[in-house]
Design a protein around this motif. Structure first.
Motif, mmCIF file in Angstrom:
data_model
loop_
_atom_site.group_PDB
_atom_site.id
_atom_site.type_symbol
_atom_site.label_atom_id
_atom_site.label_comp_id
_atom_site.label_asym_id
_atom_site.label_seq_id
_atom_site.Cartn_x
_atom_site.Cartn_y
_atom_site.Cartn_z
ATOM 1 N N SER A 67 66.705 77.386 51.867
ATOM 2 C CA SER A 67 66.110 76.630 52.973
ATOM 3 C C SER A 67 64.829 77.275 53.519
ATOM 4 N N ASN A 68 64.775 78.621 53.495
ATOM 5 C CA ASN A 68 63.559 79.267 54.028
ATOM 6 C C ASN A 68 62.345 78.984 53.156
ATOM 7 N N VAL A 69 62.540 79.061 51.842
ATOM 8 C CA VAL A 69 61.412 78.779 50.938
ATOM 9 C C VAL A 69 61.016 77.313 51.091
ATOM 10 N N TYR A 70 62.014 76.451 51.167
ATOM 11 C CA TYR A 70 61.714 75.021 51.313
ATOM 12 C C TYR A 70 60.899 74.767 52.590
ATOM 13 N N ARG A 71 61.261 75.470 53.653
ATOM 14 C CA ARG A 71 60.554 75.260 54.926
ATOM 15 C C ARG A 71 59.062 75.596 54.777
ATOM 16 N N ILE A 72 58.786 76.676 54.060
ATOM 17 C CA ILE A 72 57.368 77.071 53.877
ATOM 18 C C ILE A 72 56.626 75.987 53.076
ATOM 19 N N ILE A 73 57.283 75.492 52.031
ATOM 20 C CA ILE A 73 56.659 74.454 51.190
ATOM 21 C C ILE A 73 56.396 73.203 52.034
ATOM 22 N N ARG A 74 57.403 72.819 52.792
ATOM 23 C CA ARG A 74 57.320 71.591 53.605
ATOM 24 C C ARG A 74 56.179 71.712 54.621
ATOM 25 N N GLU A 75 56.117 72.900 55.252
ATOM 26 C CA GLU A 75 55.068 73.081 56.270
ATOM 27 C C GLU A 75 53.670 73.011 55.671
ATOM 28 N N ARG A 76 53.533 73.543 54.462
ATOM 29 C CA ARG A 76 52.186 73.516 53.844
ATOM 30 C C ARG A 76 51.737 72.092 53.559
ATOM 31 N N ILE A 77 52.631 71.316 52.984
ATOM 32 C CA ILE A 77 52.260 69.936 52.628
ATOM 33 C C ILE A 77 52.045 69.111 53.904
ATOM 34 N N LEU A 78 52.998 69.218 54.820
ATOM 35 C CA LEU A 78 52.874 68.397 56.031
ATOM 36 C C LEU A 78 51.698 68.851 56.901
ATOM 37 N N GLY A 79 51.354 70.126 56.804
ATOM 38 C CA GLY A 79 50.177 70.632 57.533
ATOM 39 C C GLY A 79 48.916 69.925 57.054
ATOM 40 N N ILE A 80 48.778 69.777 55.736
ATOM 41 C CA ILE A 80 47.590 69.102 55.185
ATOM 42 C C ILE A 80 47.614 67.629 55.605
ATOM 43 N N GLN A 81 48.794 67.025 55.460
ATOM 44 C CA GLN A 81 48.903 65.601 55.791
ATOM 45 C C GLN A 81 48.520 65.339 57.250
ATOM 46 N N LYS A 82 49.052 66.189 58.131
ATOM 47 C CA LYS A 82 48.812 65.983 59.571
ATOM 48 C C LYS A 82 47.331 66.162 59.896
ATOM 49 N N GLU A 83 46.754 67.245 59.376
ATOM 50 C CA GLU A 83 45.355 67.516 59.731
ATOM 51 C C GLU A 83 44.413 66.432 59.211
ATOM 52 N N LEU A 84 44.797 65.802 58.096
ATOM 53 C CA LEU A 84 43.919 64.753 57.550
ATOM 54 C C LEU A 84 44.276 63.372 58.089
ATOM 55 N N GLY A 85 45.365 63.312 58.858
ATOM 56 C CA GLY A 85 45.780 62.028 59.455
ATOM 57 C C GLY A 85 46.248 61.025 58.406
ATOM 58 N N LEU A 86 46.920 61.504 57.359
ATOM 59 C CA LEU A 86 47.375 60.586 56.295
ATOM 60 C C LEU A 86 48.639 59.849 56.745
ATOM 61 N N LYS A 87 48.763 58.616 56.255
ATOM 62 C CA LYS A 87 49.852 57.754 56.766
ATOM 63 C C LYS A 87 51.117 57.778 55.894
ATOM 64 N N GLN A 88 51.006 58.236 54.653
ATOM 65 C CA GLN A 88 52.178 58.198 53.766
ATOM 66 C C GLN A 88 53.335 58.996 54.341
ATOM 67 N N ASN A 89 54.537 58.604 53.946
ATOM 68 C CA ASN A 89 55.709 59.313 54.447
ATOM 69 C C ASN A 89 55.997 60.541 53.570
ATOM 70 N N MET A 90 55.166 61.575 53.719
ATOM 71 C CA MET A 90 55.353 62.772 52.888
ATOM 72 C C MET A 90 56.644 63.505 53.278
ATOM 73 N N ALA A 91 56.984 63.463 54.574
ATOM 74 C CA ALA A 91 58.208 64.154 55.004
ATOM 75 C C ALA A 91 59.415 63.543 54.300
ATOM 76 N N GLY A 92 59.406 62.231 54.173
ATOM 77 C CA GLY A 92 60.510 61.537 53.490
ATOM 78 C C GLY A 92 60.576 61.956 52.026
ATOM 79 N N GLU A 93 59.411 61.993 51.363
ATOM 80 C CA GLU A 93 59.328 62.420 49.945
ATOM 81 C C GLU A 93 59.901 63.827 49.784
ATOM 82 N N LEU A 94 59.437 64.713 50.687
ATOM 83 C CA LEU A 94 59.835 66.119 50.565
ATOM 84 C C LEU A 94 61.331 66.284 50.802
ATOM 85 N N ASP A 95 61.854 65.627 51.821
ATOM 86 C CA ASP A 95 63.271 65.811 52.130
ATOM 87 C C ASP A 95 64.156 65.211 51.036
ATOM 88 N N ALA A 96 63.696 64.100 50.452
ATOM 89 C CA ALA A 96 64.470 63.507 49.337
ATOM 90 C C ALA A 96 64.465 64.470 48.145
#
Ligand SMILES: Nc1ncnc2c1ncn2[C@@H]1O[C@H](COP(=O)(O)OP(=O)(O)O)[C@@H](O)[C@H]1O
Ligand SMILES: N[C@@H](CC(=O)OP(=O)(O)O)C(=O)O
Length: 441
Positions: A67-96
């Motif tokens: 879970s700790n490694v996953y958290r780092i991966i998730r934060e990196r991807i969602l960090g990019i998504q958030k800063e660029l204001g992208l609309k796709q559901n990346m959190a859903g993709e990652l959690d699935a």
């Protein structure tokens, strides 16, 4: 004009790099097909997303909480998504993805960095996303099925004028994801350039082209403006990591130039890689590259020279252990086999005992901690005294040379040195053939 553009991990490491990529794509309408790697290092101490995915897989394999490694991966991807204001559901993709981790094989897990990155880049550029899984076809022996790949890629080109495409992976005939070896996003770009018959294959990274030596060893090495495919192949095989050594073949086949460019300094001219170099280099060499992690096996037998087939028998024992051989310098009654340490780490002593038992040599010696350094350049064949200068330069630094090999086209002299001498040796060769030439004007 059609340009295939590949952006390496360093070019998509964070939202700021994504913006630079968009500027580069928007500045030239010929840049229609974009290949991306997974986000790379943002600082030298950072981890590449692909490394984190390998780590995640190792946790899965050994049933350790990931879970700790996953958290780092998730934060990196969602960090990019958030800063660029992208609309796709990346959190859903990652959690699935994480929920399904135990159902996946390693190749699929480690390929997701490029998959997520390409999806985000596609939205950011307003281009369609095309999944490499549906296009890049591997044979069961891990080679590329060019015929099937070409048919699928041409269908996608007919459908879309632009797209973003993840590098590094494809799939086998049974639908399973398969990755290239590390750094293989460069191969994806080269395959696309070949099939699309691109005018140029642009490979964007974090250095302004191929440098005459590794910049982590030599301080501010000169840039190489033009280099031939064969020189590049020698340098990239020997560790100049800018371009994957296998990326040359698909473009060379169609004589498509590769242009290495810097995402952080797009105005710089970069390096052109072509069959024939257009301008003559000022220096007698084109570049220097080297790798550590080799081991040598010395075999001596009295009257070996008159014993037909002796060397072949040693090599066939090595073949039984799937060892690929780098060099075989030889004397009259002895020879040395240089190979990669990783190929023999669990089998070396078994190999030695088989050689002793089956071939009864008078002496067998193993030496590890060896580095190989290649000095490469087409001009070397018409510049007399190159080997002498090289050895003198190493001698001045008190470095002993354990092996020398020159290829038959005379574009490469490779020397073996002990690994603690590796960096000093690279610097000494650079000073001899580059710094000294600069001082002489
Ligand atoms: N001869 C060389 N010329 C340029 N870069 C080199 C050379 N040898 C090693 N490198 C390293 O290769 C790196 C670029 O390759 P890579 O890390 O794979 O980039 P990317 O993430 O863009 O694919 C550079 O940052 C540099 O440290
Ligand atoms: N992400 C993969 C493939 C690749 O080509 O990466 P990069 O462009 O960062 O070298 C790897 O790390 O091996």
């Amino acid at each position: 004009m059609l340009k295939v553009t590949k952006f390496g991990g360093s070019s998509v490491a964070d939202a700021c790099q994504f913006r630079k990529v968009r500027d580069i794509i928007q500045s030239d309408p010929d840049r229609r097909y974009v290949v991306v790697s997974a986000p790379g290092r943002r600082t030298p101490a950072d981890a590449k997303l692909t490394d984190l995915l390998y780590l995640l897989d190792a946790h899965r394999q050994y049933h350790v909480d990931a879970s700790n490694v996953y958290r780092i991966i998730r934060e990196r991807i969602l960090g990019i998504q958030k800063e660029l204001g992208l609309k796709q559901n990346m959190a859903g993709e990652l959690d699935a993805f994480y929920a399904n981790l135990n159902q996946m094989k390693q190749d699929e897990i480690v390929s997701r960095g490029e998959y997520w990155c390409a999806k985000m880049m596609a939205e950011f550029l307003g281009f369609p996303f095309v999944d490499a899984r549906d296009v890049i076809c591997f044979n069961l022996d891990k080679t590329i099925d060019f015929k099937a790949t070409k048919a699928k890629l041409q269908a996608k080109m007919a459908e879309y004028e632009h797209f973003v495409f993840p590098g590094f992976y494809g799939s086998t005939a049974n639908g399973r994801i398969q990755v290239f070896t590390r750094g293989g996003g460069d191969i994806t770009g080269a395959i696309l350039a070949n099939v699309m018959d691109a005018d140029v294959y642009e490979n964007w990274t974090d250095v302004s082209g191929f440098l005459m030596a590794d910049p982590t060893i030599v301080d501010k090495p000169h840039e190489i403006t033009h280099i031939t495919y064969s020189e590049l192949r020698e340098l990239s095989y020997m560790g100049a990591s800018v371009l994957h050594e296998e990326a040359i073949f698909p473009v060379k086949e169609r004589n498509i130039p590769i242009h290495i460019l810097n995402t952080n300094r797009p105005q710089d001219p970069g390096t052109f890689i072509q069959e024939n170099r257009k301008t003559k280099s000022h220096y007698p060499i084109t570049g220097i590259a080297g790798k550590s992690g080799f081991v040598s096996l010395y075999v001596y037998k009295k009257h070996m020279s008159s014993e037909v087939g002796y060397m072949r028998k040693v090599l066939s024992i090595l073949e039984d252990y799937n060892v690929s051989i780098e060099h075989i310098p030889s004397g009259i009654d002895s020879f040395t086999v240089v190979m990669e340490e990783k190929d023999v780490e669990n089998t070396l002593y078994e190999i030695v005992s088989r050689i002793k038992r089956e071939l009864k040599p008078d002496e067998v010696k193993v030496q590890d901690n060896i580095s190989l350094i290649s000095t490469v350049g087409k001009r070397m064949s018409d510049s007399p005294g190159m080997a002498g200068r090289l050895f003198t330069a190493l001698g001045r630094e008190n470095i002993s040379i354990m092996m020398i090999a020159q290829d038959s086209n005379e574009i490469n002299i490779t020397v073996a040195v002990e690994t603690p001498d590796f960096e000093t040796a690279v610097k000494a060769i650079y000073d001899e053939f580059v710094t000294k030439e600069d001082l002489q004007g």
